[in-house]
Design a protein around this motif. Structure first.
Motif, PDB file in Angstrom:
ATOM      1  N   GLY A   5       0.796  -1.224   0.000  1.00 23.94           N
ATOM      2  CA  GLY A   5       0.000   0.000   0.000  1.00 23.94           C
ATOM      3  C   GLY A   5       0.827   1.272   0.000  1.00 23.94           C
ATOM      4  N   ILE A  38       3.117   4.184  -1.481  1.00 26.99           N
ATOM      5  CA  ILE A  38       3.272   4.842  -2.774  1.00 26.99           C
ATOM      6  C   ILE A  38       4.756   5.179  -2.905  1.00 26.99           C
ATOM      7  N   VAL A  89       2.433   1.919  -6.697  1.00 28.18           N
ATOM      8  CA  VAL A  89       1.888   1.417  -5.433  1.00 28.18           C
ATOM      9  C   VAL A  89       2.400  -0.010  -5.243  1.00 28.18           C
ATOM     10  N   ARG A 144       1.035   4.081 -11.487  1.00 32.16           N
ATOM     11  CA  ARG A 144      -0.101   4.998 -11.325  1.00 32.16           C
ATOM     12  C   ARG A 144      -0.922   5.020 -12.610  1.00 32.16           C
ATOM     13  N   ILE A 169      -1.556   4.640   0.293  1.00 35.51           N
ATOM     14  CA  ILE A 169      -2.860   4.784  -0.370  1.00 35.51           C
ATOM     15  C   ILE A 169      -3.971   5.240   0.567  1.00 35.51           C
ATOM     16  N   LYS A 224      -3.768   9.719  -1.000  1.00 34.74           N
ATOM     17  CA  LYS A 224      -4.376   9.364  -2.287  1.00 34.74           C
ATOM     18  C   LYS A 224      -4.122  10.416  -3.363  1.00 34.74           C
ATOM     19  N   LEU A 281      -1.625   9.933  -6.165  1.00 32.84           N
ATOM     20  CA  LEU A 281      -1.975   9.056  -7.292  1.00 32.84           C
ATOM     21  C   LEU A 281      -2.806   9.764  -8.354  1.00 32.84           C
TER      22      LEU A 281
END
Length: 130
Positions: free
Chosen positions: A63, A65, A78, A93, A120, A124, A127
């Motif tokens: 999870g 990034i 991710v 991504r 994530i 968020k 992303l």
């Protein structure tokens, strides 16, 4: 085998990350931290430690990034578990497929600097495309 198996998840009462041993067999999923204190957790936020670290020694979790750079950002990925390959991999991504190489091979590639940019659940926005 000398491999550290641990997890992180958000504590229900504080929404802060808790790290340690995961217990799912009870009616109340929880993590025991390093002091063996029990923390009730949000099971939707459970992430396993990959056993891998960035060059700066930061732990990499499911999870997370990651930013791959070679002076400038090449891509945002991710960390995911890929059942088919049986390895931690990177999902680029904007894609639903994992990257072509397992995470460990990305980390060994001296052409890239890899840093944990967030995760994530908390980040968020990283992303999202500009």
């Amino acid at each position: 085998m000398n491999r550290e198996i641990k997890f992180r998840a958000k504590e229900l009462s504080t929404n802060k990350w808790i790290f340690g041993d995961l217990h799912l067999l009870s009616n109340f999923p929880h993590i025991h931290d390093a002091e063996a204190k029990k923390h009730l957790i949000n099971s939707d936020t459970i992430c396993q430690f990959t056993g891998l670290y960035t060059k700066n020694g930061k732990e990499i979790y499911e999870g997370d990034i990651l930013e791959l750079t070679d002076g400038s950002v090449i891509c945002i990925c991710v960390v995911t578990w890929n059942e088919e390959v049986g390895a931690w991999c990177l999902m680029l991504r904007g894609h639903t497929e994992t990257g072509e190489r397992p995470l460990g091979k990305w980390l060994c590639d001296n052409d890239y600097d890899i840093k944990v940019a967030g995760n994530i659940f908390d980040n968020k926005e990283i992303l999202e495309y500009e």
